[in-house]
Motif scaffolding. Structure first.
Motif, short mmCIF file in Angstrom:
data_model
loop_
_atom_site.label_atom_id
_atom_site.label_comp_id
_atom_site.label_asym_id
_atom_site.label_seq_id
_atom_site.Cartn_x
_atom_site.Cartn_y
_atom_site.Cartn_z
N VAL A 34 0.83 -1.11 -0.03
CA VAL A 34 0.22 0.34 -0.02
C VAL A 34 0.89 1.22 0.05
N ILE A 35 0.52 2.13 -1.08
CA ILE A 35 1.63 3.45 -1.10
C ILE A 35 0.53 4.63 -0.93
N VAL A 36 1.08 5.42 -0.05
CA VAL A 36 0.20 6.49 0.60
C VAL A 36 0.91 7.74 0.13
N SER A 37 0.33 8.47 -1.00
CA SER A 37 1.11 9.86 -1.51
C SER A 37 -0.02 10.55 -2.09
N ALA A 69 -7.08 -0.10 3.92
CA ALA A 69 -6.29 -0.78 3.14
C ALA A 69 -5.12 -1.40 4.11
N ALA A 70 -4.39 -0.80 5.05
CA ALA A 70 -3.50 -1.48 5.89
C ALA A 70 -4.02 -2.85 6.49
N ARG A 71 -5.15 -2.68 6.77
CA ARG A 71 -5.78 -3.64 7.65
C ARG A 71 -6.22 -5.01 6.80
N SER A 96 -4.96 -7.34 4.84
CA SER A 96 -3.78 -8.16 4.66
C SER A 96 -2.73 -7.48 3.86
N ALA A 97 -2.28 -6.40 4.16
CA ALA A 97 -1.09 -5.72 3.58
C ALA A 97 0.27 -6.07 4.04
N ASP A 98 1.35 -6.38 3.09
CA ASP A 98 2.23 -6.89 3.51
C ASP A 98 3.55 -5.49 3.66
N LEU A 99 3.31 -4.57 3.09
CA LEU A 99 4.26 -3.26 3.16
C LEU A 99 3.58 -1.98 3.28
N LEU A 100 3.53 -0.96 3.99
CA LEU A 100 2.94 0.25 3.99
C LEU A 100 4.14 1.25 3.60
N ILE A 101 3.85 1.94 2.37
CA ILE A 101 4.76 2.95 2.03
C ILE A 101 4.15 4.38 2.30
N VAL A 102 4.60 5.12 3.25
CA VAL A 102 4.07 6.45 3.41
C VAL A 102 4.87 7.69 3.23
N ASP A 103 4.60 8.67 2.31
CA ASP A 103 5.21 9.82 1.87
C ASP A 103 4.87 10.71 2.92
N LEU A 104 5.92 10.97 3.65
CA LEU A 104 5.78 11.87 4.93
C LEU A 104 6.12 13.47 4.59
N ALA A 157 -4.08 -3.10 16.78
CA ALA A 157 -3.62 -4.13 16.74
C ALA A 157 -3.65 -4.98 15.45
N ALA A 158 -4.37 -4.80 14.71
CA ALA A 158 -4.64 -5.41 13.29
C ALA A 158 -3.51 -5.20 12.37
N THR A 159 -2.92 -3.92 12.73
CA THR A 159 -1.57 -3.51 11.96
C THR A 159 -0.26 -3.45 12.65
N ARG A 160 -0.48 -3.60 13.98
CA ARG A 160 0.81 -3.40 14.60
C ARG A 160 2.03 -3.83 14.06
N GLN A 161 1.99 -4.99 13.27
CA GLN A 161 3.38 -5.62 13.08
C GLN A 161 3.47 -5.40 11.59
N LEU A 162 2.57 -4.56 10.80
CA LEU A 162 2.73 -4.05 9.50
C LEU A 162 4.22 -3.31 9.23
N PRO A 163 4.94 -3.73 8.42
CA PRO A 163 6.32 -2.80 8.17
C PRO A 163 5.87 -1.58 7.53
N ILE A 164 6.48 -0.33 7.91
CA ILE A 164 6.27 0.77 7.47
C ILE A 164 7.75 1.57 6.94
N LEU A 165 7.54 1.78 5.51
CA LEU A 165 8.77 2.52 5.09
C LEU A 165 8.24 3.94 4.64
N ALA A 166 9.01 4.92 5.31
CA ALA A 166 8.56 6.16 5.14
C ALA A 166 9.31 7.09 4.24
#
Length: 454
Positions: free
Chosen positions: A156-159, A190-192, A194-202, A220-229
């Motif tokens: 999931v890419i957020v930008s 979208a993160a909830r 079944s996402a495997d990676l979240l990319i967030v444009d800060l 709790a549903a997304t606590r372990q989801l990797p985030i790349l900022a």
């Protein structure tokens, strides 16, 4: 948080400087001056993190990192490469060698400690999972963090920048299912999913990216989801804040596609590894409380739950009753049709048993052809009705065997309601006495224990 950190540099002055900085923050520090020493120290000391200089004689940091990550005893240790090199090729080479992050000389203390704390938090989680897995009923997990490089993933890419989003998506693995999100609320959903990676444009001014990251970490549903900022290179405060909030990795704008791809692969590998550990632990826990033949609970689990229900009943809670069932003449089935037929009967008996239970009842194979049912909230009369329903369901039609034949089966059942303050062994003994009374009276019947206090 404190931890043991291995500092590797061929220049003694650099080692002393980093050692002093780390010790001032109460980290335990060990040192090495070349690649071979670093590899040996990593194996012997098992540090929590390695700060590894890139430019060293004989064996440079890339080869050292690669050898550390290729060794099963050390590959779980995060490696941060310390370098004066700024070229994209150098960063990508390091990431491909297994490095978890980079620090550029001269090292900024705030940035260094933010990255160190972030990696140590991740390692602590994985170490706990690895420890539990090694002590579980299914220890010996196959695979590691280097597996499944080409596996599919949901990214999931957020930008709010369409051009940037397109570039980020193009850098993802070919098998990745990439979703482009522009609204924070939609990103959470979208993160909830079944996402495997979240990319967030800060760097986007249209929404608060840090708040989005914080919400993902608090859910709790997304606590372990990797985030790349994605951050600006001159905004150290933003980057440090992101790492402190739980962002797994950061990359600076302008984003290099090769570096983004390498960092994304690292995060996806880690998540797959952690997911496999958690799945393996769940399987181990299930195995520890489940009878493998029938799929019912086993004796150890049911005894624990029965004890809890009896304690509750003794303290003014709802009553609890116990059914103890034994398949009649089961040995004859094994002797006449074979043990495979006996296993088939046990499995089908378990299925018929479950069909007649309430949602809150617990059934278990107690041993051999003996089964128990714990009925929380049920008095003796209600339990006896349930037992008769089970007896009838078993006797009304034969059990079909694998060869197409059918064998008649009946069951004898003893029922007992727990008395106030009664011990578990006493309740089981009374149910067992009622069971034997049913057998002595001709089998294929239900007998209830006297519930009057002894």
């Amino acid at each position: 948080m404190s931890a043991r950190i291995l500092v590797v540099d061929d220049l003694a002055a650099n080692v002393r400087l980093l050692e002093a900085r780390l010790q001032a923050e109460y980290f335990d520090v060990c040192t090495a001056t070349n690649g071979e020493e670093a590899i040996a120290a990593a194996r012997a000391e098992q540090p929590d993190l390695i700060l590894l200089d890139v430019m060293m004689p004989l064996m440079d940091g890339y080869e050292t990192c690669s050898r550390i990550k290729d060794d099963p005893s050390t590959r779980h240790i995060p490696v941060v490469m310390v370098t004066a090199l700024e070229q994209r090729e150098d960063r990508i080479r390091g990431l491909e060698a297994g490095a978890d992050d980079f620090l550029t000389k001269p090292i900024d203390d705030v940035t260094m400690f933010a990255r160190v704390r972030s990696l140590l938090r991740l390692k602590a989680v994985l170490d706990e999972l690895r420890y539990r897995e090694s002590n579980s009923a299914m220890s010996g997990l196959g695979g590691d963090v280097h597996d499944d490089v080409d596996a599919s993933a949901r990214v999931v890419i957020v930008s709010t920048d369409p051009r940037a989003t397109t570039r980020y998506a193009a850098a993802m693995p070919a098998q990745a299912d990439v979703r482009h999100i522009h609204e924070p609320a939609a990103a959470i959903a979208a993160a909830r999913d079944s996402a495997d990676l979240l990319i967030v444009d800060l760097t986007a001014p249209d929404y608060d990216g840090l708040r989005l990251c914080a919400r993902v970490r608090s859910d709790a549903a997304t606590r372990q989801l990797p985030i790349l900022a994605v951050v600006r290179p001159d905004d150290i405060q933003h980057a440090v804040r992101a790492l402190d909030l739980g962002v797994n990795d950061i990359i600076h704008r302008p984003v290099d596609a090769g570096e983004l791809a390498a960092r994304a692969r690292t995060q996806l590998r880690r998540k797959r590894y952690a997911d496999r550990l958690r799945s393996h632990l769940d399987e181990g826990m299930e195995l520890a409380v489940t009878d493998p033949l029938t799929g019912l609970h086993n004796r150890r689990y049911i005894s624990s739950r029965l004890r809890q229900a009896m304690d509750s009943a003794s303290n003014g809670g709802a009553p609890v009753s116990l059914l103890l069932a034994d398949i009649d003449h089961f040995k004859r089935i094994n002797d006449s049709h074979g043990h495979e037929a006996g296993d088939t009967v046990l499995r089908d008996f378990a299925a018929r048993l479950l069909q007649g239970l309430r949602a809150l009842d617990l059934a278990a194979r107690y041993g051999g052809e003996e089964f128990v049912v714990v009925m929380p909230g049920a008095g003796l009369a209600e339990a006896r009705i349930a037992a008769e329903r089970l007896r009838s369901a078993v006797a009304e039609s034969g059990f079909r065997l694998n060869d197409g034949s059918s064998v008649p089966v009946t069951v004898s059942i003893g029922v007992a309601q727990a008395r106030r303050g009664e011990a578990l062994d006493s309740l089981v003994r009374r149910a067992d006495d009622a069971l034997y009374a049913a057998k002595n009276a001709g089998r294929n019947q239900v007998q209830a224990a006297d519930n009057a206090a002894a």
